[in-house]
Design a protein around this motif. Structure first.
Motif, mmCIF file in Angstrom:
data_model
loop_
_atom_site.group_PDB
_atom_site.id
_atom_site.type_symbol
_atom_site.label_atom_id
_atom_site.label_comp_id
_atom_site.label_asym_id
_atom_site.label_seq_id
_atom_site.Cartn_x
_atom_site.Cartn_y
_atom_site.Cartn_z
ATOM 1 N N THR A 1 -100.861 -83.049 -10.119
ATOM 2 C CA THR A 1 -102.040 -83.916 -10.172
ATOM 3 C C THR A 1 -103.349 -83.153 -10.012
ATOM 4 O OG1 THR A 1 -100.719 -85.720 -9.297
ATOM 5 C CG2 THR A 1 -103.095 -85.985 -9.204
ATOM 6 N N SER A 2 -103.413 -82.217 -9.087
ATOM 7 C CA SER A 2 -104.665 -81.488 -8.855
ATOM 8 C C SER A 2 -105.067 -80.659 -10.066
ATOM 9 C CB SER A 2 -104.551 -80.594 -7.619
ATOM 10 O OG SER A 2 -103.521 -79.641 -7.785
ATOM 11 N N LEU A 3 -104.090 -79.993 -10.712
ATOM 12 C CA LEU A 3 -104.385 -79.211 -11.910
ATOM 13 C C LEU A 3 -104.751 -80.123 -13.079
ATOM 14 C CD1 LEU A 3 -101.637 -76.423 -11.928
ATOM 15 C CD2 LEU A 3 -103.980 -76.275 -11.121
ATOM 16 N N CYS A 4 -104.029 -81.205 -13.220
ATOM 17 C CA CYS A 4 -104.288 -82.165 -14.296
ATOM 18 C C CYS A 4 -105.714 -82.699 -14.199
ATOM 19 C CB CYS A 4 -103.273 -83.307 -14.215
ATOM 20 S SG CYS A 4 -103.398 -84.498 -15.544
ATOM 21 N N THR A 5 -106.155 -83.031 -12.996
ATOM 22 C CA THR A 5 -107.507 -83.552 -12.790
ATOM 23 C C THR A 5 -108.554 -82.511 -13.172
ATOM 24 O OG1 THR A 5 -106.736 -85.011 -11.033
ATOM 25 C CG2 THR A 5 -109.091 -84.523 -11.080
ATOM 26 N N LEU A 6 -108.356 -81.268 -12.762
ATOM 27 C CA LEU A 6 -109.313 -80.206 -13.106
ATOM 28 C C LEU A 6 -109.406 -80.013 -14.618
ATOM 29 C CD1 LEU A 6 -108.598 -77.457 -10.419
ATOM 30 C CD2 LEU A 6 -110.761 -78.639 -10.784
ATOM 31 N N VAL A 7 -108.262 -79.969 -15.293
ATOM 32 C CA VAL A 7 -108.248 -79.767 -16.750
ATOM 33 C C VAL A 7 -108.902 -80.951 -17.455
ATOM 34 C CG1 VAL A 7 -106.771 -79.526 -18.785
ATOM 35 C CG2 VAL A 7 -106.268 -78.205 -16.718
ATOM 36 N N VAL B 1 -112.552 -69.727 -17.385
ATOM 37 C CA VAL B 1 -111.630 -70.225 -18.409
ATOM 38 C C VAL B 1 -112.031 -71.641 -18.823
ATOM 39 C CG1 VAL B 1 -109.678 -68.805 -17.685
ATOM 40 C CG2 VAL B 1 -109.942 -71.092 -16.742
ATOM 41 N N ALA B 2 -111.641 -72.000 -20.028
ATOM 42 C CA ALA B 2 -111.935 -73.337 -20.549
ATOM 43 C C ALA B 2 -110.710 -73.871 -21.286
ATOM 44 C CB ALA B 2 -113.124 -73.288 -21.496
ATOM 45 N N PRO B 3 -110.387 -75.149 -21.100
ATOM 46 C CA PRO B 3 -109.284 -75.747 -21.857
ATOM 47 C C PRO B 3 -109.747 -76.109 -23.268
ATOM 48 C CG PRO B 3 -110.228 -77.361 -20.356
ATOM 49 C CD PRO B 3 -110.966 -76.071 -20.130
ATOM 50 N N VAL B 4 -108.887 -75.835 -24.242
ATOM 51 C CA VAL B 4 -109.173 -76.163 -25.637
ATOM 52 C C VAL B 4 -107.946 -76.856 -26.204
ATOM 53 C CG1 VAL B 4 -109.729 -75.240 -27.924
ATOM 54 C CG2 VAL B 4 -110.697 -74.166 -25.880
ATOM 55 N N ARG B 5 -108.162 -78.036 -26.763
ATOM 56 C CA ARG B 5 -107.040 -78.797 -27.330
ATOM 57 C C ARG B 5 -106.646 -78.219 -28.687
ATOM 58 N NH1 ARG B 5 -107.015 -83.955 -24.462
ATOM 59 N NH2 ARG B 5 -109.096 -84.388 -23.669
ATOM 60 N N ALA B 6 -105.344 -78.052 -28.900
ATOM 61 C CA ALA B 6 -104.848 -77.591 -30.191
ATOM 62 C C ALA B 6 -104.927 -78.709 -31.231
ATOM 63 C CB ALA B 6 -103.407 -77.091 -30.059
ATOM 64 N N PHE B 7 -104.661 -79.941 -30.806
ATOM 65 C CA PHE B 7 -104.654 -81.088 -31.711
ATOM 66 C C PHE B 7 -105.457 -82.222 -31.066
ATOM 67 C CE2 PHE B 7 -100.627 -78.780 -32.052
ATOM 68 C CZ PHE B 7 -100.737 -78.317 -33.353
ATOM 69 N N PRO B 8 -106.792 -82.120 -31.055
ATOM 70 C CA PRO B 8 -107.614 -83.059 -30.290
ATOM 71 C C PRO B 8 -107.536 -84.516 -30.733
ATOM 72 C CG PRO B 8 -108.983 -81.656 -31.664
ATOM 73 C CD PRO B 8 -107.592 -81.131 -31.761
ATOM 74 N N ILE B 9 -107.209 -84.768 -31.973
ATOM 75 C CA ILE B 9 -107.178 -86.152 -32.451
ATOM 76 C C ILE B 9 -105.755 -86.684 -32.505
ATOM 77 C CG2 ILE B 9 -107.689 -87.668 -34.413
ATOM 78 C CD1 ILE B 9 -110.109 -85.820 -34.930
ATOM 79 N N GLN B 10 -104.854 -85.930 -33.106
ATOM 80 C CA GLN B 10 -103.497 -86.423 -33.308
ATOM 81 C C GLN B 10 -102.653 -86.398 -32.036
ATOM 82 O OE1 GLN B 10 -103.605 -88.010 -35.727
ATOM 83 N NE2 GLN B 10 -103.639 -87.007 -37.690
ATOM 84 N N SER B 11 -102.887 -85.420 -31.175
ATOM 85 C CA SER B 11 -102.062 -85.285 -29.970
ATOM 86 C C SER B 11 -102.885 -84.662 -28.842
ATOM 87 C CB SER B 11 -100.837 -84.422 -30.293
ATOM 88 O OG SER B 11 -99.927 -84.453 -29.238
ATOM 89 N N GLY C 1 -116.011 -82.992 -19.882
ATOM 90 C CA GLY C 1 -117.346 -82.424 -19.828
ATOM 91 C C GLY C 1 -117.711 -81.630 -21.073
ATOM 92 N N ARG C 2 -116.713 -81.074 -21.744
ATOM 93 C CA ARG C 2 -116.948 -80.239 -22.922
ATOM 94 C C ARG C 2 -116.900 -81.023 -24.225
ATOM 95 N NH1 ARG C 2 -115.371 -74.741 -23.400
ATOM 96 N NH2 ARG C 2 -114.344 -75.458 -25.268
ATOM 97 N N GLU C 3 -116.093 -82.055 -24.265
ATOM 98 C CA GLU C 3 -115.880 -82.795 -25.507
ATOM 99 C C GLU C 3 -116.651 -84.106 -25.478
ATOM 100 O OE1 GLU C 3 -111.681 -83.374 -25.502
ATOM 101 O OE2 GLU C 3 -111.275 -81.336 -26.175
ATOM 102 N N PHE C 4 -117.266 -84.426 -26.582
ATOM 103 C CA PHE C 4 -117.925 -85.721 -26.695
ATOM 104 C C PHE C 4 -117.608 -86.258 -28.075
ATOM 105 C CE2 PHE C 4 -121.545 -88.511 -27.681
ATOM 106 C CZ PHE C 4 -121.426 -89.391 -26.633
ATOM 107 N N MET C 5 -116.646 -87.164 -28.139
ATOM 108 C CA MET C 5 -116.269 -87.777 -29.396
ATOM 109 C C MET C 5 -115.972 -89.246 -29.121
ATOM 110 S SD MET C 5 -113.268 -86.943 -32.188
ATOM 111 C CE MET C 5 -113.454 -85.213 -31.989
ATOM 112 N N PRO C 6 -117.020 -90.076 -29.130
ATOM 113 C CA PRO C 6 -116.787 -91.500 -28.879
ATOM 114 C C PRO C 6 -115.863 -92.103 -29.938
ATOM 115 C CG PRO C 6 -119.136 -90.970 -28.924
ATOM 116 C CD PRO C 6 -118.406 -89.774 -29.402
ATOM 117 N N GLU C 7 -115.044 -93.031 -29.507
ATOM 118 C CA GLU C 7 -114.145 -93.721 -30.428
ATOM 119 C C GLU C 7 -114.769 -95.055 -30.823
ATOM 120 O OE1 GLU C 7 -109.636 -95.568 -30.607
ATOM 121 O OE2 GLU C 7 -110.131 -94.097 -29.067
#
Length: 156
Positions: free
Chosen positions: A65-71, A29-39, A77-83
């Motif tokens: 905490t343990s689940l939050c850290t994994l997600v 499984v992989a986490p995917v953000r619904a709103f990666p920039i706004q929220s 690791g999957r997203e690379f969007m420097p600010e």
């Protein structure tokens, strides 16, 4: 699915394994953000490699905490969007041009091919795409320093 109705772990190959409330095991499984920039902290879907959703996280901060850290580790690791925090200089106000910027991941430079590679996201955010397809985020174009804002104004 509520955010606390599943367990999450890594298998021997480092892939995320989600066990749902019914005891069904979903590997890779992989986490995917619904709103990666706004929220970015809200609305995270846990999806299988075929894109099927198996769990939903309303707010990442509500996870243990343990689940939050994994997600969060998987997302990083999957997203690379420097600010972009500061625009030091641009080689020219005509495109293509080289931008020298300070980001939340360090100093870098990139080539902007055309003005169309700067897109507005919402009321105050910008997405800048370099010649290699890397996305840079300007979270608040009105809150960035005066020098950077002046450069941005030339391109908008």
């Amino acid at each position: 699915m509520a955010s606390t109705t599943f367990q999450l772990s890594r298998n021997a190959f480092g892939k995320l394994v989600l066990t749902d409330a019914d005891g069904q095991v979903h590997e890779g499984v992989a986490p995917v953000r619904a709103f990666p920039i706004q929220s970015p902290e809200r609305g995270i879907s846990m999806v299988l490699p075929d894109g099927r959703e198996v769990a939903w996280i309303d707010f990442i901060g509500d996870l243990p905490t343990s689940l939050c850290t994994l997600v969060q580790d998987e997302l990083e690791g999957r997203e690379f969007m420097p600010e972009i925090l500061h625009i030091g200089s641009v080689s020219s106000y005509a495109t293509p041009c080289t931008w020298h910027v300070k980001t939340d991941r360090g100093d870098t430079h990139f080539v902007l091919k055309g003005e169309e590679d700067i897109r507005r996201i919402g009321a105050c955010s910008l997405l800048v795409v370099d010649s290699h397809g890397i996305h840079f985020l300007v979270r608040d174009m009105f809150g960035i320093d005066k020098h950077s804002r002046k450069i941005l104004d030339r391109f908008l």
